[in-house]
Design a protein around this motif. Structure first.
Motif, PDB file in Angstrom:
ATOM      1  N   VAL A   1       0.835  -1.201   0.000  1.00  0.00           N
ATOM      2  CA  VAL A   1       0.000   0.000   0.000  1.00  0.00           C
ATOM      3  C   VAL A   1       0.874   1.257   0.000  1.00  0.00           C
ATOM      4  O   VAL A   1       0.596   2.214  -0.716  1.00  0.00           O
ATOM      5  N   GLN A   2       1.944   1.254   0.786  1.00  0.00           N
ATOM      6  CA  GLN A   2       2.844   2.412   0.832  1.00  0.00           C
ATOM      7  C   GLN A   2       3.502   2.654  -0.520  1.00  0.00           C
ATOM      8  O   GLN A   2       3.629   3.792  -0.970  1.00  0.00           O
ATOM      9  N   GLU A   3       3.924   1.571  -1.180  1.00  0.00           N
ATOM     10  CA  GLU A   3       4.556   1.714  -2.493  1.00  0.00           C
ATOM     11  C   GLU A   3       3.567   2.276  -3.522  1.00  0.00           C
ATOM     12  O   GLU A   3       3.904   3.170  -4.308  1.00  0.00           O
ATOM     13  N   ILE A   4       2.349   1.759  -3.493  1.00  0.00           N
ATOM     14  CA  ILE A   4       1.337   2.237  -4.434  1.00  0.00           C
ATOM     15  C   ILE A   4       0.976   3.687  -4.123  1.00  0.00           C
ATOM     16  O   ILE A   4       0.811   4.508  -5.023  1.00  0.00           O
ATOM     17  N   GLU A   5       0.864   4.013  -2.833  1.00  0.00           N
ATOM     18  CA  GLU A   5       0.552   5.388  -2.420  1.00  0.00           C
ATOM     19  C   GLU A   5       1.665   6.347  -2.857  1.00  0.00           C
ATOM     20  O   GLU A   5       1.392   7.439  -3.360  1.00  0.00           O
ATOM     21  N   THR A   6       2.900   5.922  -2.714  1.00  0.00           N
ATOM     22  CA  THR A   6       4.040   6.742  -3.153  1.00  0.00           C
ATOM     23  C   THR A   6       3.969   6.973  -4.660  1.00  0.00           C
ATOM     24  O   THR A   6       4.176   8.094  -5.139  1.00  0.00           O
ATOM     25  N   GLN A   7       3.645   5.917  -5.388  1.00  0.00           N
ATOM     26  CA  GLN A   7       3.520   6.039  -6.842  1.00  0.00           C
ATOM     27  C   GLN A   7       2.392   7.010  -7.205  1.00  0.00           C
ATOM     28  O   GLN A   7       2.545   7.837  -8.108  1.00  0.00           O
ATOM     29  N   ALA A   8       1.285   6.940  -6.491  1.00  0.00           N
ATOM     30  CA  ALA A   8       0.149   7.835  -6.759  1.00  0.00           C
ATOM     31  C   ALA A   8       0.522   9.284  -6.461  1.00  0.00           C
ATOM     32  O   ALA A   8       0.180  10.188  -7.228  1.00  0.00           O
ATOM     33  N   ILE A   9       1.235   9.507  -5.363  1.00  0.00           N
ATOM     34  CA  ILE A   9       1.656  10.861  -4.993  1.00  0.00           C
ATOM     35  C   ILE A   9       2.619  11.428  -6.038  1.00  0.00           C
ATOM     36  O   ILE A   9       2.483  12.580  -6.463  1.00  0.00           O
ATOM     37  N   GLN A  10       3.574  10.603  -6.469  1.00  0.00           N
ATOM     38  CA  GLN A  10       4.524  11.055  -7.487  1.00  0.00           C
ATOM     39  C   GLN A  10       3.809  11.379  -8.794  1.00  0.00           C
ATOM     40  O   GLN A  10       4.118  12.377  -9.447  1.00  0.00           O
ATOM     41  N   ALA A  11       2.856  10.540  -9.157  1.00  0.00           N
ATOM     42  CA  ALA A  11       2.098  10.791 -10.393  1.00  0.00           C
ATOM     43  C   ALA A  11       1.324  12.096 -10.276  1.00  0.00           C
ATOM     44  O   ALA A  11       1.291  12.895 -11.218  1.00  0.00           O
ATOM     45  N   GLN A  12       0.717  12.349  -9.110  1.00  0.00           N
ATOM     46  CA  GLN A  12      -0.045  13.589  -8.912  1.00  0.00           C
ATOM     47  C   GLN A  12       0.866  14.813  -9.008  1.00  0.00           C
ATOM     48  O   GLN A  12       0.504  15.823  -9.614  1.00  0.00           O
ATOM     49  N   GLN A  13       2.059  14.726  -8.423  1.00  0.00           N
ATOM     50  CA  GLN A  13       3.001  15.841  -8.498  1.00  0.00           C
ATOM     51  C   GLN A  13       3.424  16.086  -9.942  1.00  0.00           C
ATOM     52  O   GLN A  13       3.507  17.235 -10.387  1.00  0.00           O
ATOM     53  N   GLN A  14       3.686  15.011 -10.676  1.00  0.00           N
ATOM     54  CA  GLN A  14       4.083  15.155 -12.072  1.00  0.00           C
ATOM     55  C   GLN A  14       2.932  15.699 -12.913  1.00  0.00           C
ATOM     56  O   GLN A  14       3.154  16.464 -13.849  1.00  0.00           O
ATOM     57  N   ILE A  15       1.702  15.310 -12.581  1.00  0.00           N
ATOM     58  CA  ILE A  15       0.527  15.835 -13.287  1.00  0.00           C
ATOM     59  C   ILE A  15       0.477  17.351 -13.128  1.00  0.00           C
ATOM     60  O   ILE A  15       0.270  18.080 -14.098  1.00  0.00           O
ATOM     61  N   ASN A  16       0.678  17.836 -11.905  1.00  0.00           N
ATOM     62  CA  ASN A  16       0.656  19.280 -11.666  1.00  0.00           C
ATOM     63  C   ASN A  16       1.759  19.989 -12.449  1.00  0.00           C
ATOM     64  O   ASN A  16       1.530  21.054 -13.023  1.00  0.00           O
ATOM     65  N   THR A  17       2.940  19.392 -12.473  1.00  0.00           N
ATOM     66  CA  THR A  17       4.062  19.979 -13.210  1.00  0.00           C
ATOM     67  C   THR A  17       3.752  20.041 -14.703  1.00  0.00           C
ATOM     68  O   THR A  17       3.966  21.075 -15.348  1.00  0.00           O
ATOM     69  N   VAL A  18       3.250  18.951 -15.249  1.00  0.00           N
ATOM     70  CA  VAL A  18       2.950  18.898 -16.683  1.00  0.00           C
ATOM     71  C   VAL A  18       1.852  19.897 -17.039  1.00  0.00           C
ATOM     72  O   VAL A  18       1.928  20.579 -18.067  1.00  0.00           O
ATOM     73  N   LYS A  19       0.834  20.014 -16.183  1.00  0.00           N
ATOM     74  CA  LYS A  19      -0.242  20.975 -16.447  1.00  0.00           C
ATOM     75  C   LYS A  19       0.300  22.406 -16.482  1.00  0.00           C
ATOM     76  O   LYS A  19      -0.100  23.206 -17.325  1.00  0.00           O
ATOM     77  N   SER A  20       1.212  22.730 -15.574  1.00  0.00           N
ATOM     78  CA  SER A  20       1.782  24.083 -15.588  1.00  0.00           C
ATOM     79  C   SER A  20       2.657  24.286 -16.831  1.00  0.00           C
ATOM     80  O   SER A  20       2.662  25.366 -17.421  1.00  0.00           O
ATOM     81  N   GLN A  21       3.393  23.240 -17.246  1.00  0.00           N
ATOM     82  CA  GLN A  21       4.197  23.345 -18.465  1.00  0.00           C
ATOM     83  C   GLN A  21       3.306  23.567 -19.685  1.00  0.00           C
ATOM     84  O   GLN A  21       3.634  24.370 -20.565  1.00  0.00           O
ATOM     85  N   ILE A  22       2.183  22.861 -19.740  1.00  0.00           N
ATOM     86  CA  ILE A  22       1.247  23.032 -20.852  1.00  0.00           C
ATOM     87  C   ILE A  22       0.727  24.466 -20.870  1.00  0.00           C
ATOM     88  O   ILE A  22       0.664  25.100 -21.930  1.00  0.00           O
TER      89      ILE A  22
END
Length: 121
Positions: A12-33
């Motif tokens: 669960v911790q590994e999956i949660e970490t992956q979800a958090i990283q994906a969310q952070q990258q989503i925010n970064t990509v949206k700002s780049q767009i």
């Protein structure tokens, strides 16, 4: 067949970490767009202004701290090329965004499945 609690928590911790990283990258990509789209809009506005000028009008472009004469055709060609490059960048960022959103959604679904199977078992 039951998974030990420690292994389940680690999973669960590994999956949660992956979800958090994906969310952070989503925010970064949206700002780049957003930045690329604003830059494209500025180039389009500049291009429309330049296109209204008579062909013999002297045009100068900023290069560092100085301005250099450029023929209107060259300026228009540069603006078109930069706009095209930015469109390609935005398309690639949109693909990356879709991948990240799918990764985030799948991570959340996996966590939900783990918790739901834990409640049933």
């Amino acid at each position: 067949m039951s998974i030990p609690n420690e292994a389940l928590q680690k999973l669960v911790q590994e999956i949660e970490t992956q979800a958090i990283q994906a969310q952070q990258q989503i925010n970064t990509v949206k700002s780049q767009i957003g930045l690329k789209q604003r830059e494209m809009r500025m180039l389009q506005l500049t291009s429309s202004e330049v296109s209204t000028l008579p062909s013999d009008t002297p045009v100068y472009e900023g290069v560092g701290k100085m301005f250099v004469f450029s023929p209107i055709a060259e300026v228009d060609k540069r603006l078109t090329t930069e706009t095209s490059d930015l469109k390609t960048d935005v398309e690639n960022l949109n693909k990356k965004l879709l991948y990240l959103e799918t990764t985030h959604k799948n991570s959340r679904e996996h966590i939900d499945q783990i918790f739901n199977s834990g409640r049933q078992g």
